[in-house]
Motif scaffolding. Structure first.
Motif, PDB file in Angstrom:
ATOM      1  N   PHE A 431       7.958  -8.101  -2.853  1.00  0.00           N
ATOM      2  CA  PHE A 431       7.553  -7.156  -2.120  1.00  0.00           C
ATOM      3  C   PHE A 431       8.455  -6.196  -1.435  1.00  0.00           C
ATOM      4  N   TYR A 432       9.603  -6.664  -1.439  1.00  0.00           N
ATOM      5  CA  TYR A 432      10.791  -5.695  -0.823  1.00  0.00           C
ATOM      6  C   TYR A 432      11.177  -4.618  -2.043  1.00  0.00           C
ATOM      7  N   LEU A 433      10.937  -4.940  -3.377  1.00  0.00           N
ATOM      8  CA  LEU A 433      11.170  -3.854  -4.268  1.00  0.00           C
ATOM      9  C   LEU A 433      10.132  -2.908  -4.311  1.00  0.00           C
ATOM     10  N   ARG A 434       8.934  -3.613  -4.228  1.00  0.00           N
ATOM     11  CA  ARG A 434       7.743  -2.614  -4.315  1.00  0.00           C
ATOM     12  C   ARG A 434       7.731  -1.786  -2.924  1.00  0.00           C
ATOM     13  N   GLN A 435       8.122  -2.175  -1.858  1.00  0.00           N
ATOM     14  CA  GLN A 435       8.330  -1.292  -0.727  1.00  0.00           C
ATOM     15  C   GLN A 435       9.329  -0.145  -0.847  1.00  0.00           C
ATOM     16  N   ARG A 436      10.130  -0.419  -1.720  1.00  0.00           N
ATOM     17  CA  ARG A 436      11.116   0.771  -2.254  1.00  0.00           C
ATOM     18  C   ARG A 436      10.567   1.666  -3.402  1.00  0.00           C
ATOM     19  N   GLY A 437       9.071   1.471  -3.755  1.00  0.00           N
ATOM     20  CA  GLY A 437       8.550   2.359  -4.797  1.00  0.00           C
ATOM     21  C   GLY A 437       8.156   1.888  -6.100  1.00  0.00           C
ATOM     22  N   LEU A 438       8.690   0.581  -6.368  1.00  0.00           N
ATOM     23  CA  LEU A 438       8.866   0.020  -7.609  1.00  0.00           C
ATOM     24  C   LEU A 438       7.498  -0.562  -8.009  1.00  0.00           C
TER      25      LEU A 438
ATOM     26  N   GLU B  73       3.662  -0.392  -3.343  1.00  0.00           N
ATOM     27  CA  GLU B  73       4.435   0.781  -3.942  1.00  0.00           C
ATOM     28  C   GLU B  73       3.764   2.151  -3.831  1.00  0.00           C
ATOM     29  N   ALA B  76       4.912   3.215  -0.623  1.00  0.00           N
ATOM     30  CA  ALA B  76       6.258   3.672  -0.392  1.00  0.00           C
ATOM     31  C   ALA B  76       6.346   5.040  -1.006  1.00  0.00           C
ATOM     32  N   PHE B  84      13.473  -3.784   6.741  1.00  0.00           N
ATOM     33  CA  PHE B  84      13.022  -5.170   6.820  1.00  0.00           C
ATOM     34  C   PHE B  84      13.970  -5.924   8.132  1.00  0.00           C
TER      35      PHE B  84
END
Lengths: 480, 251
Positions: A431-438, B73, B76, B84
């Motif tokens: 989720f963290y990585l997806r929140q950054r657009g991945l 995504e 984002a 976070f």
């Protein structure tokens, strides 16, 4: 909304190399007996000593039983139902690559291993093995100029009998274990490399193994000898068509490093893993062992195991020479119904010998991944050191990871370090990585790549990229 | 920019948000305060699309699009950023690689060419200054072995690099010393622009001395119980949250 289940869904991508090459092959009758072994030996034009060695191995094998201690489950293997020899037809002595069946060239090209003159990989000499025979070896002249011998083992037996006879079976004896004995009896091809004294091999040596024919087994044998002060980096790749029945692959690899020699052996194993219900796939029962025979010699194994229904494989090092070094870096991925029982053996005999083990197991879907390792410090191994690190990653909740580290220390001066960890690929990380657009699949890929980094950086350049891609295919399927 | 209407949401079957309304326009900074368990972090996570939370009722639009219908995504890529409260670590992946992957994923979605590592390094150098870091943080694995304060600064670095349209800061100030707090505030203020907005979720009025909010909301029991100017934060600091509750019931 994406949750763990969709991460798992990405794991179940189709096997990319499952195509079959439509080529007529010459097949020995199914079954194993002395006549079949004589036939193989005759097909290969072998000297008598070789046939005798095979028959000796066969006789021992008939009295042996299949090992059952590995943490894998599979039905009985009918050794009499297997064809032990399969070769694409019109296999005469080939003068140049132009005479190789275009279908074979095409097959290897499709696998990303171009062997034709104009497309070959720069900096890598390739021996391409299709079922039971080697179809092409590239850069023979360049290597010959450096004094390096790199040949299909069947040719080496004919052309360099003294070298082969001296070293064959010197690390893995003909009766070492059930599968090694079987291999010794029926091995059909594989690669032989000899690096003379003081020579740094100018190219990466590589063998690509392809199983094509149905109901066959592949039993290749690889022997690499690095003479004093020499260096060689060797890469091995493999794949097979998707078939409903299980196929047996029982290879033997022997490495010998003399004084101050270094052998770096890298494998990308991508045999057909079977479908998501566990149907089909390769049974991969392989014996790989290196002997650091000389002082200050070094053998380094790096493996990326993504394929096979069953993997049974423990590339090890016998650290005989004083100050010799053994290394094992492994990434093993099991998804669908794959089972892997893999690890290493480090046997410290010489003084001040050092070994390093870094194992990364990734289990997804219903995959079962076992690390099994033995570190043995013999009485005379004064000042031996070992560092072991075994990490497991779980994707989903139906898979499993198991670790069996065995340690046997008989010299009190030894220094042993062992670290182990098990982690679950976190929904929070994704989720963290997806929140950054991945994208979700890129996020999984990144977490896994980070987990495997310690191993990937040991791979030669050409392979590191392939390994990364392969992992993407096995786990994410995003690469089109 | 952001319009939340009658938002109801649950986690593990428990209702946390119970009809929340909120409207944020471009150029504004909103602070959301409230007692523990009132749903502040839940709101932040729902805006970002965390799969644990299930929206049972209500509507959220972001720049005219149905936010709840978008994958995390996509949100984002549309310019929504969440700093976070508990940033996770990712072994084996350097901070620089991670940051570039994020920037390029977003650029790609906008049809812009991806930045190569050298171009990106120039961008990064600039942003590092904003949070007072040197290069050494770029080659460390993402948040791995970072202290609590370093993790929070790393969130702000990511925000500075990604330049979001709407930044949601989830208790970024908790666990920070005063110097770090000022740095974070400076980075947020630097991003203030007529086309951007920020939602600051916080327990303490302290942060709002440095990031001056246009509106302060008090979240109690899953709803906005009261909204006001920055003075409301001071009042909360002095009187606590208890006096708000009755009004919430009336509303």
């Amino acid at each position: 909304m994406t949750s763990t289940s969709s991460i798992e869904a990405q794991v179940l991508q189709p096997y990319k190399y499952g195509f079959v090459t439509d080529i007529e092959s010459e097949l020995a009758p199914a079954g194993l007996n002395e006549d079949i072994i004589r036939l193989i030996s005759e097909k290969k034009g072998e000297p008598t000593w070789m046939l005798d060695w095979r028959l000796k191995a066969y006789q021992q094998w008939t009295g042996m039983t299949e090992p059952k201690w590995a943490n894998v489950k599979y039905g009985p293997i009918d050794y009499q139902a297997i064809h032990y020899y399969a070769a694409p037809k019109q296999q005469k002595k080939l003068g140049s690559l132009d005479e190789v069946d275009p279908k074979l060239l095409e097959t290897f090209e499709k696998l990303g291993i171009p062997i034709s003159e104009q497309k070959r990989l720069s900096g890598v000499a390739v021996d391409a093995v299709f079922d039971s025979v080697s179809v092409a070896t590239t850069f023979k002249e360049t290597l010959a100029a450096a004094g390096v011998i790199f040949l299909p083992i069947s040719e080496a037996i004919r052309e360099h009998p003294d070298l082969v006879r001296r070293w064959l079976g010197s690390v893995v004896p003909h009766n070492d274990n059930f599968f090694a004995a079987l291999n010794s009896a029926v091995f059909t091809d594989g690669s032989f490399a000899y690096i003379p004294k003081g020579v740094l091999c100018p190219l990466e040596l590589s063998t690509y193994f392809r199983i094509n024919a149905q109901a066959t087994g592949q039993f290749e044998r690889t022997l690499i000898v690095a003479d004093e002060g020499s260096y060689v980096s060797y890469l091995e790749g493999c794949s097979a068509p998707s078939r409903d029945e299980n196929q047996l692959h029982a290879a033997v690899v022997e490495l010998v490093a003399l004084d101050d020699a270094t052998i770096k052996y890298s494998t990308i194993q991508n045999w057909y893993p079977g479908d998501e219900h566990g149907k089909g796939g390769i049974y991969n029962f392989v014996t790989k062992r290196g002997k650091c025979a000389g002082k200050s010699s070094k053998i380094s194994w790096t493996q990326v195991e993504t394929g096979s229904a069953i993997t049974w494989k423990y590339p090890g090092c016998i650290l005989q020479g004083d100050d010799s070094v053994g290394e094992f870096y492994s990434v093993a991925v099991t998804s669908r119904r794959q089972q892997a029982d893999t690890g290493t053996k480090m046997i410290h005999i010489g003084k001040n010998t050092k070994s390093t083990i870094v194992s990364k197991g990734i289990s997804a879907d219903r995959g079962q991944n076992t690390y099994r390792g033995l570190v043995k410090i013999m009485k005379g191994a004064e000042g031996a050191r070992n560092y072991s690190q075994c990490d497991s990653m779980l994707i989903g909740d139906k898979c499993g990871a198991h670790t069996f580290p065995y340690i046997d220390v008989r010299n009190s001066s030894a220094i042993m370090e062992h670290e182990a960890s098990t982690s679950k690929i976190g929904e929070d990380q994704i989720f963290y990585l997806r929140q950054r657009g991945l994208k979700a699949e890129d996020a999984v890929s990144m977490v896994v790549a980070g987990f495997c980094k310690d191993v990937f950086r040991e791979l030669p350049m050409e392979f590191a990229v392939e390994a990364q891609n392969l992992l993407s295919i096995s786990l994410e399927g995003s690469v089109g | 920019m952001l319009q939340i209407t009658n938002l109801h949401a649950t986690a593990d079957g428990r209702e946390i948000l119970k009809g929340l309304d909120l409207s944020v326009s471009a150029g504004e900074v909103h602070a959301i305060m409230g007692p523990n368990g009132s749903g502040k972090s839940t709101l932040a996570q729902i805006l970002a699309g965390h799969p644990v939370y299930i929206v049972t009722e209500g509507l959220v639009t972001f720049e005219g699009r149905d936010l709840l219908d978008m994958e995390p995504e996509e949100r984002a890529q549309a310019g929504l950023f969440l700093a976070f409260q508990y940033p996770v670590s990712i072994r084996g992946i350097t901070n620089a690689y991670f940051l570039r992957a994020g920037v390029n994923a977003i650029r790609k979605s906008q049809g812009l060419p991806e930045l190569d590592p050298l171009d990106f390094l120039d961008v990064l150098q600039e942003k590092l200054k904003v949070i007072g870091w040197d290069d050494s943080f770029l080659n460390r694995p993402v948040n791995d072995g970072f202290s609590g304060g370093e993790k929070k600064r790393n969130e702000i670095l990511q925000m500075a690099v990604l330049e979001p349209r709407l930044a949601v800061l989830d208790e970024t100030d908790s666990g920070l010393d005063i110097d770090a707090l000022k740095t974070v505030a400076a980075a947020v203020n630097k991003l203030r622009a007529p086309e951007r907005a920020t939602i600051v979720v916080t327990h303490y009025q302290r942060l709002l001395n440095y990031i001056i909010p246009d509106v302060v909301h008090v979240l109690v029991d899953g709803r906005i119980a009261r909204s006001g100017s920055k003075e409301l934060a001071l009042e909360l600091e002095a009187r606590g949250y208890d006096w708000i509750k009755p009004e919430a019931d009336v509303a």
